[in-house]
Design an enzyme around this catalytic site. Structure first.
Site, PDB file in Angstrom:
ATOM      1  NE  ARG A 244     -11.563  11.074   4.756  1.00  0.00           N
ATOM      2  CZ  ARG A 244     -11.323   9.794   4.505  1.00  0.00           C
ATOM      3  NH1 ARG A 244     -12.311   8.918   4.467  1.00  0.00           N
ATOM      4  NH2 ARG A 244     -10.101   9.378   4.257  1.00  0.00           N
TER       5      ARG A 244
ATOM      6  CG  HIS B 246     -13.768   1.874   2.845  1.00  0.00           C
ATOM      7  ND1 HIS B 246     -14.593   2.689   3.575  1.00  0.00           N
ATOM      8  CD2 HIS B 246     -12.510   2.197   3.198  1.00  0.00           C
ATOM      9  CE1 HIS B 246     -13.869   3.491   4.346  1.00  0.00           C
ATOM     10  NE2 HIS B 246     -12.605   3.205   4.131  1.00  0.00           N
TER      11      HIS B 246
ATOM     12  NE  ARG C 166      -6.655   0.468   0.182  1.00  0.00           N
ATOM     13  CZ  ARG C 166      -6.673   1.650   0.796  1.00  0.00           C
ATOM     14  NH1 ARG C 166      -5.567   2.166   1.293  1.00  0.00           N
ATOM     15  NH2 ARG C 166      -7.807   2.310   0.915  1.00  0.00           N
TER      16      ARG C 166
ATOM     17  CG  ASN D  33      -1.952   1.040   1.233  1.00  0.00           C
ATOM     18  OD1 ASN D  33      -1.918   1.947   0.401  1.00  0.00           O
ATOM     19  ND2 ASN D  33      -2.880   0.961   2.155  1.00  0.00           N
TER      20      ASN D  33
ATOM     21  CD  GLU E 175      -9.287  -2.626   3.369  1.00  0.00           C
ATOM     22  OE1 GLU E 175      -8.978  -2.328   4.535  1.00  0.00           O
ATOM     23  OE2 GLU E 175      -9.540  -1.772   2.500  1.00  0.00           O
TER      24      GLU E 175
END
Ligand code: AMP
Length: 411
Positions: free
Chosen positions: A249, A188, A99, A7, A393
């Site tokens: 957020r 996601h 990713r 990642n 993931e």
């Protein structure tokens, strides 16, 4: 097969090495929607054994780039290669899975990397200016360090390519979409896809006819409507800012709030406002912390701001769950995953206790159990089961990578 999962961020690289079994007797059709068709590889060919998956080593390399300890992504890979040599005792990597945040409208599944794919990821940079260029740097660095090593990219947006137009369109002039690609993409996706498959399997349901609502509640949070095993709506939008109230957020706000602030406060730039909405809003703005553990403890100690932050986040989620339950024609399961979803029983209770109109009820003692296993937390008379499904993931990326690479070797 040893798969290195990467990642790449702009100043960091997170990595993991997973051993994924691809032995002949172990090979089973890979049923997830993920490693579907890239130009020539069919779903049936993409096969990989899913047993024996384990993490051999993992780590994080930080401070990459100007002013950092490590000059660039190429040098970061040298550091990683040295660590891998030590950790793997002479075994070598067979493939790399990356990713990548944004696959735009083009990518609906993982693909094997070539130069054209890397350029396509770079071209999508306007949609993910922080993430896609970093991913491309990581891809090129691997190519340079280990020429010929197969690489696969797995996109965060890909699972949501099945959204119907009524869900991905914004009701704004068409030119915004045509000229700037402004539409709902959703994120996601790797996690939503993975936990959907795990939940269907756990409940003994056919994925192709499985309807569910998946709440991925980490620092970033999104909820997805699953119909027939695919994503038909999701709370994140053009960017990951939309939808649920998250750690820092805002989630959904009336767009006029933004234009109103920019008009009234001439010293505020669009970039500054964007930063505030992404980094200084959400739970942090209301409750003074983006950490759910902290908010939970303070709420229990009587702190009104922390309690309000939790209530607001739960209420926002509850509204999405109700809407998505209707959107999918009735969910067969409500699924919690990621940091808060897996480890936050207090927040799950706040949410599920508001779902009595759907005759959904929690089993408080099952909800209190701390475990890394997939589990049911609803009462036996709950109309719809509520599950906690740990996401992984990296595992999903490793399996998709092994699946594509194996099928390429076989074909
Ligand atoms: P993730 O992005 O999936 O790593 O999730 C991060 C979020 O999980 C943070 O908001 C953490 O506060 C939350 N989290 C982690 N452990 C717990 C816990 N034991 N109880 C409640 N929230 C937790």
């Amino acid at each position: 097969m040893l798969v290195l999962v990467i990642n790449s961020g702009s100043s960091s690289i997170k990595y993991q090495v997973r051993e994924v079994s691809t032995s002949a007797e172990n090979i089973a059709p890979y049923t997830s929607s993920m490693p579907a068709i890239n130009e020539r590889i069919t779903l049936e060919q993409a096969t990989v054994g899913v047993e024996g998956d384990q993490v051999l080593t993992k780590g994080l390399i930080e401070n990459i780039g100007e002013g950092g300890d490590i000059a660039d992504h190429a040098q970061a890979l040298d550091v990683m290669a040295q660590r891998l040599d030590e950790a793997l005792g002479g075994r070598t990597i067979d493939a790399v899975g990356h990713r990548v945040v944004h696959g735009g409208e083009r990518f609906s599944a993982p693909v094997i990397v070539n130069n054209e794919i890397i350029r396509a990821i770079e071209r999508l940079a306007p949609l993910a200016p922080l993430h896609n260029p970093a991913a491309a740097l990581g891809l090129r660095a691997v190519e340079k360090k280990w020429p010929g090593l197969p690489q696969v990219v797995v996109f965060d947006t890909a699972f949501h390519r099945s959204l119907p137009e009524k869900a991905w369109r914004y009701a704004i002039p068409d030119s915004f979409y045509r000229l700037h690609g402004i539409r709902r993409y959703g994120f996601h996706g790797t996690s939503h896809d993975y936990v959907t498959g795990k939940a269907a399997e756990f409940l003994g349901a056919e994925r192709e006819s499985f309807n569910a609502v998946v709440a991925h509640l980490g620092n970033g949070a999104s909820v997805t409507a699953i119909q027939g095993g695919t994503s038909v709506d999701t709370s994140m939008g053009y960017t990951p800012l939309a939808g649920l109230i998250m750690g820092t957020r805002s989630g959904d706000v009336d767009p006029s709030v933004l234009t109103g602030i920019l008009t009234r406060d001439r010293s505020m730039s669009a970039e500054e406002l964007d930063r505030i909405l992404n980094k200084e809003s959400g739970l942090a703005a209301i409750g003074g912390s983006n950490d759910m553990r902290d908010l939970t403890e303070r709420t229990e100690a009587g702190d009104a701001k922390a309690a309000l932050a939790m209530e607001m986040a739960a209420y926002r989620l509850v509204k999405y769950i109700g809407g998505y339950h209707v959107a999918v024609g009735g969910m067969q399961a409500l699924i919690f995953t990621a940091g808060i979803g897996e480890k936050g029983p207090e927040f799950r209770k706040l949410v599920v206790d508001q779902l009595s109109a759907l005759n959904i009820a929690l089993d408080d003692s099952a909800n209190a159990v701390r475990s890394d296993d997939i589990r049911v937390i609803s009462a036996s008379d709950s109309a719809i089961p509520v599950l906690v499904v740990p996401t992984d993931e990296e595992r999903a990326i490793a399996e998709a990578t092994a699946g594509l690479v194996t099928s390429r070797i076989q074909s």
